[in-house]
Design a protein around this motif. Structure first.
Motif: not given
Ligand code: A8S
Length: 150
Positions: A58-68
């Motif tokens: 499962r993808l719990d978090r995808l943050d394109d600003d923090l690249h995380l």
């Protein structure tokens, strides 16, 4: 350190529905729910020869600003119980490349140690797979840079 720009490295890493693009132990990937946004679930089938066949993730978090990105393994027929990884990327100066920036990828995880194993073996196994994955990611993105298609 990967000798490729961050946007290129991140563009491959962040595609939750396509881990086989750089993970060489992944044979195929089917989306169970979602299409790659936070909360999506995928079913990964691994190549034969490994002590596992499938993994539900499962993808719990995808943050394109923090690249995380944070991924949890929520099922499957393998031994990495309650595995949860956090991957971040950031830019890094490359001294030998005329000041062009390269990319650092950091991957950390937590996992339960099975009753029939020990911490050392469990971590060695996970570290080995992660090492292969990141080496492959470097190879692919650096080749794209050389071909000048990125
Ligand atoms: C990842 C990290 C890991 C994946 C492992 C550690 C795995 O896909 C493989 C073998 C296993 O026994 C466990 O980021 C599992 O992919 C290659 C199926 C989860």
């Amino acid at each position: 350190m990967i000798h490729a720009p961050l946007p290129l490295v991140w563009s491959i890493l962040r595609k939750f529905s396509n881990p086989q693009s750089y993970k060489q132990f992944v044979k195929s990937c089917d989306m169970v729910s979602g299409n790659g946004a936070t909360g999506s679930v995928r079913e990964v089938t691994v190549v034969s020869g490994l002590p596992a066949g499938r993994s539900t993730e499962r993808l719990d978090r995808l943050d394109d600003d923090l690249h995380l990105m944070v991924v949890s393994i929520v099922g499957g027929d393998h031994k990495l119980l309650n595995y949860k990884s956090t991957t971040t990327v950031h830019e890094e100066e490359q001294e030998e490349e005329g000041g062009r920036t390269g990319t650092m990828v950091m991957e950390s995880y937590v996992v339960d140690v099975p009753a029939d194993s020990c911490e050392e073996d469990t971590c060695l196994f996970a570290d080995t797979i992660i090492g292969c994955n990141l080496k492959s990611l470097a190879k692919i993105t650096e080749k794209l840079v050389r071909l000048d298609v990125a």
